[in-house]
Each structure stands twice: as C-alpha cells, then as structure tokens.
Motif scaffolding. Structure first.
Motif, PDB file in Angstrom:
ATOM      1  N   GLU A 145       0.828  -1.212   0.000  1.00 10.08           N
ATOM      2  CA  GLU A 145       0.000   0.000   0.000  1.00 10.08           C
ATOM      3  C   GLU A 145       0.858   1.256   0.000  1.00 10.08           C
ATOM      4  O   GLU A 145       0.379   2.345  -0.283  1.00 10.08           O
ATOM      5  N   LEU A 215      13.555 -11.738   3.470  1.00 10.57           N
ATOM      6  CA  LEU A 215      13.587 -10.672   4.479  1.00 10.57           C
ATOM      7  C   LEU A 215      14.799  -9.761   4.289  1.00 10.57           C
ATOM      8  O   LEU A 215      15.429  -9.768   3.231  1.00 10.57           O
ATOM      9  N   GLU A 338      18.328  -2.525  10.562  1.00  8.75           N
ATOM     10  CA  GLU A 338      18.614  -2.337   9.146  1.00  8.75           C
ATOM     11  C   GLU A 338      18.366  -0.867   8.790  1.00  8.75           C
ATOM     12  O   GLU A 338      17.329  -0.315   9.147  1.00  8.75           O
TER      13      GLU A 338
END
Ligand code: NAD
Length: 460
Positions: A145, A215, A338
């Motif tokens: 989205e 991931l 990250e």
C-alpha cells in the motif's frame, strides 16, 4: 480492500481452486504462453511503469529500467529453460531394486499468495510471479500500500491480461494482508521486514502452509587494502545509494581496514559528487524516501556519529542526501537495525578477525560484500561467515544472475528464488517408483523363516 473484480477474498480463492482443478495450468505450452503474455505486458506498459515509480519513489528512469523493467531477463530465462525444468527426471535405483524404475515429477503446488514490499514494488511482484506461472500455479498478489501508483497500475494491467481465477491482484494495506493470511494457500511467498515475516509464518503455520520469506537485515561490506580504490568507491556508492538506499541487499555499513580508511573515505566523498553533483537534491538521478514515517526514522540516524558527507534532509520533499557517517558505535541506533536508506556508517578494523567476529555476533545477513583481491582472505571470509549470498569486489550485482538462487539464511529469510530456484520454490517434487509384473521375488514376504540372512546380505 479492493480486488480487481470486486470479489471477496474467499470467492477469489474458490474460483482459483476450481480453475486449478481443471488442470489447464499444468500444461507446459499454456505456461509458456502466459510467460510470453507477461513479458509483453511489461514491454507494453514501460511508460506507465516509469511514471508509477516516479510518483511512488521519484525513481530515475534509468533505475526503473535496470531494477524494475529488467525483470524481463527473469521472464526470458524461465521461457528458455521451462521445458527442461518441467520434464520428469529419472532417478537411480539401487541394484536390489533392479526390476523397478524411479522418476521425479515436478508438479505445481496450487494457489500461491505473493505479498510484496514497496522498495522495488514492480519487480518484487513480477519476479516471484514468473516462478509461480512457470511451475503451473494460480496466484494472488498483494502489493504494498506504500507504493500506491505501482500497486494500482499492476492491479489494472494484470486484470486486463489474466482472468481472476488464474492470476489476480488484491490491493490494500495491513488489514488486507491479514485477511488473506487467514485463508489456506498452498504456498506463501513473502518479501518484507523480519518482524512481519514472523507474523506471516505464524499465520501460515495454522494451515501448515509452506512459506518463502525474503527478508532483510544489516548486510556488511568489508573493505581490505588489496583493492582498486576508485572502482571500490564507485561500486559501493552505486549499491548503497541506488533507490536512495532502500534496497534489501544494499551495503548497510562498511567495515574498512584502518590502513586504507582515510583514502577510501576520500574516494567515497569524491564519488558521491561525481554521481549526484554538489546538490543531490536537484539531481535527476536520485530517488526519495517512500513515506514521512520512513523519513522520520532515517532522520533520527543522522544524529549518530559524525557526518563526513551529506547529512542534508528535507521532510517536505522526503529527501535525505547521500550520507557517510564516521565514528559510530555499535550501540548507536543506526547500528541496531537495518538502515534501509541513504546513510552509510564507516567502521574500521585492524585485524580481519575483528570484522569476522562482529559479523558473526549479529543475525545472519542477506548479503555480505568483500572488496579484496587477496584469495586467501576471500576463502577465509567464505569459510568463516554465513549470509544469504556473497558478492566479492562488487555490490548488489548478484541479484541480476538468474542462475544464482537469491534468498536469506537465519533472520534474513527462508528459501530462495530466481531462475530455476523460483521453479523449485513453487513446485512439489513428486517421487514415483514403478514396479512391473514380470517378476515377484518373495524375500520380503511372510513367513520370514530362513530369509533374515538374505536381508542382512542386501542391507550390508
Ligand atoms: P513490510 O514487512 O513492512 O511490508 C511488506 C508487506 O507486508 C506489505 O505488503 C504490507 O502490506 C504487509 N504487512 C505489513 N505489516 C503487516 C502485518 N502486520 N501483517 C500482515 N502483513 C503486513 O516491509 P516493507 O517496509 O514493505 O519492506 C522493507 C523490508 O523488506 C526491509 O526489511 C527489506 O530488507 C525487506 N526486503 C527484502 C527483500 C528480499 O528480497 N529479501 C526485498 C525487498 C525488501
């Protein structure tokens, strides 16, 4: 939740199950036709794809070609090899099975759910779809989205090209994703962050649905002294700042031999200027951060260490300049998660064992980079560290080689895809053993009296 033909999720699933049962998708000619159709779809919509990526991420046209439309290479690879992949393969039988034959049949899993992220929003939907089609499945895709222009475009072009019962796009946010995850699929292919990966796996476990989890994580980049410094700087700056650092396999931080650190920093600073000019904000070749929330998270990292290049930001434009940070500590927030943005911490080591120990103290990364011509060091790094993949003397390019399976290990993911690995991910390899009627030795049948010595002979 918006679906392409306004059907509910359970309705779409029922239609896809019925369509899969017809067996049409198992036909290899059908699969090849669909892959060619997908390729035409990408080619015919190049302009709209470029516009959508510009609107979502301010992505430069060149980068959209290289990293989104470039998915055509994956489609071509699958078209070229599909007939070979789909053929049943003979398996060897032991000598005591001399009257049997064995084969391995790849068969499609059924209905696939692909959940994708926003950073390469086109490519990361199409690339797994190539594998799902090649292996003969039906597919539901849930785009992110956060890249609404690409999501809308994909929903439109997929619904114009494919019937809903075969491939469809279900648009929406987290809620839609959760509604989808309540249903039983035959495989879930998820690309995104590690924490959402856990949610996906938990939901899949309820239905015993297998998952592929693509991931992220902190991918280290080691820089030794035995290098061409200019080439190294260019390859690092390119891999880090393409898509404004929002790349799952971007070098997250540098681990540089202290003997070469200052020279490397100078080369990196020079390269940033060469690539993006004195004002990267006005460069046509530099992307933007996806959302205010992601911008705010990254802006906090700018408070860590000492900025030695860049450090400029503009919340209205969602702009953060290509930034190098020195003197960060491992406890700084920028080293705790990250980064996934255009901020590159430069850490140093005096002995390679320190760098290896640091990498091994962290969760296993998706990618590991090493710049060194020293073959012994290359072998040592391969031997003593674990990561989804490794690229030596370059960054990010490993993703473009279809014959290399792409995926993580440990916290950076489960399973892999690209090329044959995609076909394998979306196939079940069915073992088939065939006997005949020309002989029926009775050594295994009761009564067993007098047969044990023969069995021992066979087994040993
Ligand atoms: P994300 O995990 O926030 O979202 C990915 C998808 O999951 C979206 O479609 C989203 O709608 C859905 N989602 C989000 N929260 C959910 C929830 N609670 N329940 C169910 N579904 C939910 O990831 P992102 O921010 O879109 O992408 C960034 C992450 O993805 C980074 O960690 C990056 O490293 C990783 N990534 C990995 C790869 C790879 O190939 N391994 C590629 C690109 C990005």
């Amino acid at each position: 939740m918006i679906t392409s033909a306004k059907s509910t999720i359970p309705e779409i699933l029922r239609k896809q199950k019925d369509f899969f049962q017809t067996g049409q998708t198992k036909n290899v000619t059908f699969r090849l036709e669909q892959l060619k159709k997908l390729k035409d779809l990408v080619i015919n919509h190049e302009k709209s794809i470029i516009q959508a990526l510009k609107a979502d991420l301010h992505k430069p046209e060149f980068e959209t070609y290289a990293t989104e439309i470039g998915v055509i290479k994956e489609i071509n690879y699958a078209i070229k090899h599909l007939k070979t992949w789909a053929k049943p393969k003979k398996a060897a039988v032991p000598t005591d099975f001399f009257n049997y034959s064995a084969q391995i049949y790849p068969e499609p899993l059924g209905i696939i759910l692909i959940i994708s992220p926003w950073n390469y929003p086109f490519q990361l939907m199409i690339s797994p779809l190539v594998g799902a089609i090649a292996a003969g499945n039906c597919t539901i895709i849930k785009p992110s989205e956060l890249a609404p222009h690409t999501s809308n475009l994909l929903a439109e072009i997929i619904s114009n090209a494919f019937p809903q019962e075969y491939i469809t796009v279900v648009e929406g946010g987290v809620e839609t994703s959760q509604q989808l995850l309540q249903e039983k699929f035959n495989h879930i292919f998820f690309t995104g962050g590690t924490s959402v990966g856990r949610i996906v796996m938990e939901a899949a476990a309820k239905h015993l649905t297998p998952v592929t989890l693509e991931l992220g994580g902190k991918s280290p980049c080691i820089v030794d002294t035995d290098i061409n410094i200019e080439h190294t700087a260019r390859r690092i700056i390119w891999g880090k700042f393409i898509n404004a650092g929002q790349t799952c396999i971007a070098p997250d931080y540098l681990l540089v031999n202290q003997k070469i650190k200052q020279d490397l920093i100078t080369a990196l600073q020079k390269t940033i200027k060469e690539f993006y000019g004195d004002e990267p904000a006005s460069s046509p070749d530099y992307a933007r951060i996806i959302s205010p929330r992601h911008f705010a998270r990254l802006a906090e990292f700018l408070k860590n260490g000492e900025i030695i290049s860049g450090g400029d930001s503009n919340p209205e434009e969602l702009y953060i300049s290509p930034t190098l940070i020195d003197h960060v500590s491992l406890t700084d927030p920028v080293m705790q998660e990250e980064i996934f943005g255009p901020i590159l911490p430069v850490l140093e080591y005096t002995d390679i064992t320190e760098a290896i120990a640091l990498i091994n103290s962290q969760p296993k990364p998706l990618a590991l980079y090493l710049f060194s011509q020293n073959k012994k060091l290359q072998a040592q790094i391969l031997q003593e560290t674990s990561s989804g993949g490794v690229c030596i003397n370059d960054t990010v390019m490993q993703v473009g080689v279809s014959s290399l399976p792409f995926g993580g290990v440990g916290d950076s993911g489960i399973g892999s895809y690209h090329g044959k690995a995609s076909f394998d991910t979306f196939s079940h390899y069915k073992s088939v053993l065939k006997n005949s009627f020309w002989l029926d030795l009775n050594w295994r049948y009761a009564p067993y009296k007098g047969k044990l010595s023969l069995l021992k002979l066979i087994i040993r």
